[in-house]
Structure formats: C-alpha cells, structure tokens
Design a protein around this motif. Structure first.
Motif, PDB file in Angstrom:
ATOM      1  N   PHE A 180      -0.299  -3.367   3.314  1.00 58.88           N
ATOM      2  CA  PHE A 180      -0.936  -3.552   2.002  1.00 58.88           C
ATOM      3  C   PHE A 180      -1.940  -2.431   1.703  1.00 58.88           C
ATOM      4  CE2 PHE A 180       0.579  -7.665   3.554  1.00 58.88           C
ATOM      5  CZ  PHE A 180       1.507  -7.923   2.569  1.00 58.88           C
ATOM      6  N   GLY A 181      -2.563  -1.901   2.766  1.00 59.99           N
ATOM      7  CA  GLY A 181      -3.440  -0.730   2.591  1.00 59.99           C
ATOM      8  C   GLY A 181      -2.617   0.477   2.161  1.00 59.99           C
ATOM      9  N   VAL A 182      -1.408   0.604   2.703  1.00 61.82           N
ATOM     10  CA  VAL A 182      -0.523   1.715   2.340  1.00 61.82           C
ATOM     11  C   VAL A 182      -0.197   1.637   0.838  1.00 61.82           C
ATOM     12  CG1 VAL A 182       1.838   2.582   2.633  1.00 61.82           C
ATOM     13  CG2 VAL A 182       0.452   2.018   4.647  1.00 61.82           C
ATOM     14  N   VAL A 183       0.079   0.436   0.353  1.00 65.83           N
ATOM     15  CA  VAL A 183       0.420   0.286  -1.068  1.00 65.83           C
ATOM     16  C   VAL A 183      -0.782   0.692  -1.936  1.00 65.83           C
ATOM     17  CG1 VAL A 183       1.168  -1.315  -2.878  1.00 65.83           C
ATOM     18  CG2 VAL A 183       2.066  -1.535  -0.546  1.00 65.83           C
ATOM     19  N   ARG A 184      -1.984   0.281  -1.503  1.00 64.63           N
ATOM     20  CA  ARG A 184      -3.191   0.663  -2.272  1.00 64.63           C
ATOM     21  C   ARG A 184      -3.327   2.181  -2.336  1.00 64.63           C
ATOM     22  NH1 ARG A 184      -5.451  -3.697  -0.020  1.00 64.63           N
ATOM     23  NH2 ARG A 184      -6.391  -2.524   1.692  1.00 64.63           N
ATOM     24  N   ALA A 185      -3.001   2.835  -1.199  1.00 64.51           N
ATOM     25  CA  ALA A 185      -3.120   4.307  -1.158  1.00 64.51           C
ATOM     26  C   ALA A 185      -2.174   4.953  -2.170  1.00 64.51           C
ATOM     27  CB  ALA A 185      -2.835   4.816   0.258  1.00 64.51           C
ATOM     28  N   TYR A 186      -0.984   4.385  -2.339  1.00 66.32           N
ATOM     29  CA  TYR A 186      -0.086   4.927  -3.378  1.00 66.32           C
ATOM     30  C   TYR A 186      -0.714   4.723  -4.756  1.00 66.32           C
ATOM     31  CZ  TYR A 186       3.946   5.819  -0.334  1.00 66.32           C
ATOM     32  OH  TYR A 186       4.777   6.334   0.622  1.00 66.32           O
ATOM     33  N   PHE A 187      -1.161   3.508  -5.024  1.00 71.91           N
ATOM     34  CA  PHE A 187      -1.666   3.232  -6.380  1.00 71.91           C
ATOM     35  C   PHE A 187      -2.934   4.015  -6.700  1.00 71.91           C
ATOM     36  CE2 PHE A 187       1.591   0.082  -6.666  1.00 71.91           C
ATOM     37  CZ  PHE A 187       1.912   0.132  -8.016  1.00 71.91           C
ATOM     38  N   ASP A 188      -3.719   4.353  -5.664  1.00 74.41           N
ATOM     39  CA  ASP A 188      -4.905   5.182  -5.914  1.00 74.41           C
ATOM     40  C   ASP A 188      -4.505   6.517  -6.512  1.00 74.41           C
ATOM     41  OD1 ASP A 188      -6.582   3.263  -4.990  1.00 74.41           O
ATOM     42  OD2 ASP A 188      -6.896   4.173  -3.004  1.00 74.41           O
ATOM     43  N   ARG A 189      -3.289   6.962  -6.232  1.00 71.02           N
ATOM     44  CA  ARG A 189      -2.835   8.273  -6.712  1.00 71.02           C
ATOM     45  C   ARG A 189      -2.084   8.193  -8.050  1.00 71.02           C
ATOM     46  NH1 ARG A 189      -2.247  11.768  -2.242  1.00 71.02           N
ATOM     47  NH2 ARG A 189      -1.426  13.264  -3.753  1.00 71.02           N
ATOM     48  N   PHE A 190      -1.828   6.966  -8.516  1.00 67.38           N
ATOM     49  CA  PHE A 190      -1.007   6.809  -9.716  1.00 67.38           C
ATOM     50  C   PHE A 190      -1.858   6.647 -10.976  1.00 67.38           C
ATOM     51  CE2 PHE A 190       2.704   4.574  -7.255  1.00 67.38           C
ATOM     52  CZ  PHE A 190       3.012   5.786  -6.649  1.00 67.38           C
ATOM     53  N   ALA A 191      -1.277   7.059 -12.104  1.00 65.11           N
ATOM     54  CA  ALA A 191      -1.953   6.945 -13.401  1.00 65.11           C
ATOM     55  C   ALA A 191      -1.938   5.484 -13.880  1.00 65.11           C
ATOM     56  CB  ALA A 191      -1.216   7.821 -14.418  1.00 65.11           C
ATOM     57  N   PRO A 192      -2.895   5.139 -14.759  1.00 64.81           N
ATOM     58  CA  PRO A 192      -2.833   3.814 -15.399  1.00 64.81           C
ATOM     59  C   PRO A 192      -1.486   3.650 -16.105  1.00 64.81           C
ATOM     60  CG  PRO A 192      -4.918   4.906 -15.878  1.00 64.81           C
ATOM     61  CD  PRO A 192      -4.061   5.927 -15.180  1.00 64.81           C
ATOM     62  N   GLY A 193      -0.995   2.399 -16.121  1.00 66.81           N
ATOM     63  CA  GLY A 193       0.333   2.159 -16.711  1.00 66.81           C
ATOM     64  C   GLY A 193       1.424   2.176 -15.648  1.00 66.81           C
ATOM     65  N   SER A 194       1.053   2.605 -14.409  1.00 65.43           N
ATOM     66  CA  SER A 194       2.026   2.569 -13.304  1.00 65.43           C
ATOM     67  C   SER A 194       2.264   1.115 -12.908  1.00 65.43           C
ATOM     68  CB  SER A 194       1.497   3.365 -12.108  1.00 65.43           C
ATOM     69  OG  SER A 194       1.397   4.732 -12.460  1.00 65.43           O
ATOM     70  N   CYS A 195       3.348   0.889 -12.223  1.00 61.79           N
ATOM     71  CA  CYS A 195       3.664  -0.507 -11.912  1.00 61.79           C
ATOM     72  C   CYS A 195       4.370  -0.640 -10.568  1.00 61.79           C
ATOM     73  CB  CYS A 195       4.510  -1.119 -13.022  1.00 61.79           C
ATOM     74  SG  CYS A 195       6.100  -0.331 -13.204  1.00 61.79           S
ATOM     75  N   LEU A 196       4.464  -1.886 -10.135  1.00 59.82           N
ATOM     76  CA  LEU A 196       5.076  -2.228  -8.851  1.00 59.82           C
ATOM     77  C   LEU A 196       6.219  -3.209  -9.091  1.00 59.82           C
ATOM     78  CD1 LEU A 196       4.924  -2.376  -5.682  1.00 59.82           C
ATOM     79  CD2 LEU A 196       3.357  -4.305  -5.997  1.00 59.82           C
ATOM     80  N   VAL A 197       7.403  -2.887  -8.555  1.00 57.55           N
ATOM     81  CA  VAL A 197       8.509  -3.863  -8.519  1.00 57.55           C
ATOM     82  C   VAL A 197       8.609  -4.292  -7.059  1.00 57.55           C
ATOM     83  CG1 VAL A 197      10.978  -4.264  -8.851  1.00 57.55           C
ATOM     84  CG2 VAL A 197       9.733  -2.794 -10.438  1.00 57.55           C
ATOM     85  N   TYR A 198       8.441  -5.575  -6.823  1.00 57.70           N
ATOM     86  CA  TYR A 198       8.170  -6.039  -5.451  1.00 57.70           C
ATOM     87  C   TYR A 198       8.940  -7.301  -5.099  1.00 57.70           C
ATOM     88  CZ  TYR A 198       5.060  -7.826  -1.670  1.00 57.70           C
ATOM     89  OH  TYR A 198       4.528  -8.296  -0.497  1.00 57.70           O
ATOM     90  N   SER A 199       9.444  -7.322  -3.856  1.00 61.87           N
ATOM     91  CA  SER A 199       9.868  -8.599  -3.267  1.00 61.87           C
ATOM     92  C   SER A 199       9.615  -8.533  -1.769  1.00 61.87           C
ATOM     93  CB  SER A 199      11.328  -8.921  -3.578  1.00 61.87           C
ATOM     94  OG  SER A 199      12.184  -7.967  -3.008  1.00 61.87           O
ATOM     95  N   HIS A 200       9.489  -9.707  -1.152  1.00 65.60           N
ATOM     96  CA  HIS A 200       9.103  -9.797   0.266  1.00 65.60           C
ATOM     97  C   HIS A 200       9.680 -11.106   0.809  1.00 65.60           C
ATOM     98  CE1 HIS A 200       6.645 -10.166   3.862  1.00 65.60           C
ATOM     99  NE2 HIS A 200       5.967  -9.066   3.589  1.00 65.60           N
ATOM    100  N   ILE A 201      10.281 -11.079   1.987  1.00 65.54           N
ATOM    101  CA  ILE A 201      10.784 -12.324   2.585  1.00 65.54           C
ATOM    102  C   ILE A 201       9.597 -13.169   3.054  1.00 65.54           C
ATOM    103  CG2 ILE A 201      12.157 -13.334   4.447  1.00 65.54           C
ATOM    104  CD1 ILE A 201      13.975 -10.932   4.351  1.00 65.54           C
ATOM    105  N   VAL A 202       9.566 -14.422   2.620  1.00 68.14           N
ATOM    106  CA  VAL A 202       8.431 -15.297   2.939  1.00 68.14           C
ATOM    107  C   VAL A 202       8.921 -16.674   3.396  1.00 68.14           C
ATOM    108  CG1 VAL A 202       6.860 -14.188   1.284  1.00 68.14           C
ATOM    109  CG2 VAL A 202       8.224 -16.160   0.558  1.00 68.14           C
ATOM    110  N   SER A 203       7.961 -17.414   3.974  1.00 65.57           N
ATOM    111  CA  SER A 203       8.212 -18.813   4.315  1.00 65.57           C
ATOM    112  C   SER A 203       6.888 -19.565   4.277  1.00 65.57           C
ATOM    113  CB  SER A 203       8.828 -18.932   5.711  1.00 65.57           C
ATOM    114  OG  SER A 203       9.027 -20.298   6.016  1.00 65.57           O
ATOM    115  N   ASP A 204       6.967 -20.848   3.912  1.00 64.33           N
ATOM    116  CA  ASP A 204       5.762 -21.674   4.002  1.00 64.33           C
ATOM    117  C   ASP A 204       5.832 -22.567   5.245  1.00 64.33           C
ATOM    118  OD1 ASP A 204       7.751 -23.341   3.072  1.00 64.33           O
ATOM    119  OD2 ASP A 204       6.832 -23.683   1.102  1.00 64.33           O
TER     120      ASP A 204
END
Ligand code: SAM
Length: 289
Positions: free
Chosen positions: A181-205
């Motif tokens: 999750f820190g890695v993802v923040r590092a990408y977004f720190d470099r991106f312009a406003p209006g940038s976006c994330l398309v995301y999915s993750h395998i989860v379980s409760d």
C-alpha cells in the motif's frame, strides 16, 4: 494490427522461450491465463489451476469475473476522460486488452504494460511491436522509480496529465514485507490530479479460508502474497475518492464484489450474496483530487 491478429499472435507456440521462463514451477500469470481459457501456459500451471479449483470451487469463475471487471473499469475511466494507462501486473495478452478497450473511446490512448513474469514480455513484445503508443516491460511494480523512469514510460506517459494506474488482481501477489500500500502511495505522489486507480484484490472475511487459499498457492512454490480482509485491501483507497459502484451513481461509493461493479442488471454487493462463498475479488475505482 487487428484484434484477431492480436489473439492469433498471443497464443499457441510454447517453444523458444528465454531461459528465465521457468516451465517447472507454476506462475500466477500462467495459472491466470489457464483460468481465462488461454493457451500461454504449461502443464504445471494447469495442474495448479485444477488443484485450486478443487479446493476452492468457483475460483476459475472468479478469475473470469475479475477480467470482465477490468474491461468495465477501463471503459469507465476512459469515458471519464483518462487517456494514459499504466497497467501493472498486466498478465498475458488475452481477448480484450487495456489498449483495445481504451481505444474504443480514445483512439490515441497510451498504454504501458508492466509485469514481472518474463513470459508476458516474451509474448507481448512481438505483438505490441506493431501497435503504436503501447509498450510492455518486465519489471517489479515495487520498483516505483524504475517503472516510472523507464524509457518507454517516459516516452508514452505525460505525468502532467491524469494517469490511470491499474492494479487489477495484483496486490495479493505482494507480501506485507514489501509494503504494497506504501508502494501505491508512492505512485500516486507522482501523478497529477485527475489520476485514478482501477483496483481489485482477492479477499476473505474468514481467516481460515484466507489462510488455506494463501497456503495452497505458496505450496506450488509460486511467488505470492496473501488473501487479505476486505478492510485491509481497502487501505489502497486512503487519500483517494471512490466512485459509486452503480452506473447511475445511487449506490454508496464503497468497494464491492467485482462482478457487481457497474454490471448492468446487478445490484452492487460488498460481498457475495451466498454466505458460503468465502473468497472473492474486492473491486473499486477511485480518483486523486
Ligand atoms: C492474476 S494476474 C492479473 C492480470 C491482469 N491484471 C488482470 O486482472 O486480468 C496477476 C499478474 O501480476 C503479475 N505480478 C505479480 N507480482 C508482480 C510484481 N511484483 N510486479 C509486477 N507484476 C507482478 C503476475 O505475473 C500476473 O501476471
């Protein structure tokens, strides 16, 4: 190159791979390709797929639902005006790839595909050589500087404009020690406003189901992270603004089970309606403001 040419080139011949392609240990890219009905996989990958499906019936359907979500997600952000895509953990070429989906809306869309499995480059480079404004590289997504400074990334992506970061069915491949999750923040720190994330993750409760699924993948010798809880997986959206998972915008902006994300005729569901389904793919799209 037409879509048909793209498929024809992307399947079939398994000979002549570079030596770094390990044909004896299943890899995520090739198991996933097998689950999508592709041909760019080996016997070990198909055996791993069968073992996963036997222990966890519905995993193949889950992979297919995830890929359909990717298509709807790219279409959605392209229609919102985004023209540049950094598709991390892109996987092997399949029937409908990010550049093909995005170009239905923006014929000049740029796409940089990145995957750490050398088989993706072995297939992708030959195919994409004839496709303008598209590249494929072998790199680890955790090497943020390396990915962003790569020649093709610099040539194809204008960082003063919005970028779509794609992390589709990927962060569960990254162990906690690598701080996904820190890695993802590092990408977004470099991106312009209006940038976006398309995301999915395998989860379980369910902790036992999550551990069993994780242990099974590790038992193949395959490099992987872990199934996380929906709350853990949603950490990726810190400092981003989720969009509604319903096309009419009436549903609250929360992550949902991927097959219900803006899938007409389906009501968005935060988890599968069937309580016996313990593993699913948690999905959402969010923007940086
Ligand atoms: C389940 S596939 C998902 C493919 C595609 N994103 C999709 O959803 O259709 C996960 C992909 O991530 C790649 N991958 C795993 N760990 C990675 C890493 N550290 N860096 C880059 N790619 C990675 C795998 O090789 C695989 O191709």
């Amino acid at each position: 190159m037409s879509d048909n040419d793209f498929m024809k080139h992307s399947t079939g011949d398994l000979a002549n791979f570079p030596p770094e392609v390990d044909m004896n240990t299943p890899t995520v890219a090739r198991i996933y390709d097998a689950m999508l009905g592709g041909k760019d996989n080996f016997e070990v990958d198909r055996q791993a797929m069968a073992a996963i499906e036997e222990a966890n019936p519905g995993t193949v359907d889950l992979a297919q639902a995830n890929r359909a979500y990717l298509t709807r997600g790219v279409d959605c952000v392209a229609k919102a005006g985004v023209r540049q895509f950094l598709d991390l953990g892109s996987g092997l070429p399949t029937a409908d790839n990010t550049h093909q989906i995005a170009r239905r809306t923006h014929p000049d869309a740029s796409v940089v595909y990145v995957d750490n499995d050398p088989i993706v480059l072995a297939h992708g480079r030959a195919i994409l050589a004839e496709t303008p404004r598209t590249s494929v590289a072998t790199a680890d997504l955790t090497d943020v500087e390396g990915v962003l400074a790569a020649e093709d990334t610099q040539r194809l992506i204008d960082f003063s404009q919005p970028v779509c970061l794609m992390l589709v069915s990927l962060l569960h491949c990254i162990p906690d020690e690598q701080d996904p999750f820190g890695v993802v923040r590092a990408y977004f720190d470099r991106f312009a406003p209006g940038s976006c994330l398309v995301y999915s993750h395998i989860v379980s409760d369910d902790e036992t189901a999550a551990r069993d699924f994780t242990d099974r993948i590790h038992s193949f010798g395959t490099s992987w992270g872990r199934v996380r809880s929906p709350e853990e997986a949603a950490k990726v959206f810190d400092q981003l603004e989720l969009v509604s998972p319903s096309s009419d915008g009436t549903f609250d902006p929360v992550p949902v089970e991927c097959s219900t994300w803006r899938n007409d005729g389906r009501t968005p569901e935060p988890r599968p309606a069937d309580p016996e389904v313990l593993i699913w793919e948690h999905a959402g799209i969010a923007f940086k403001h």
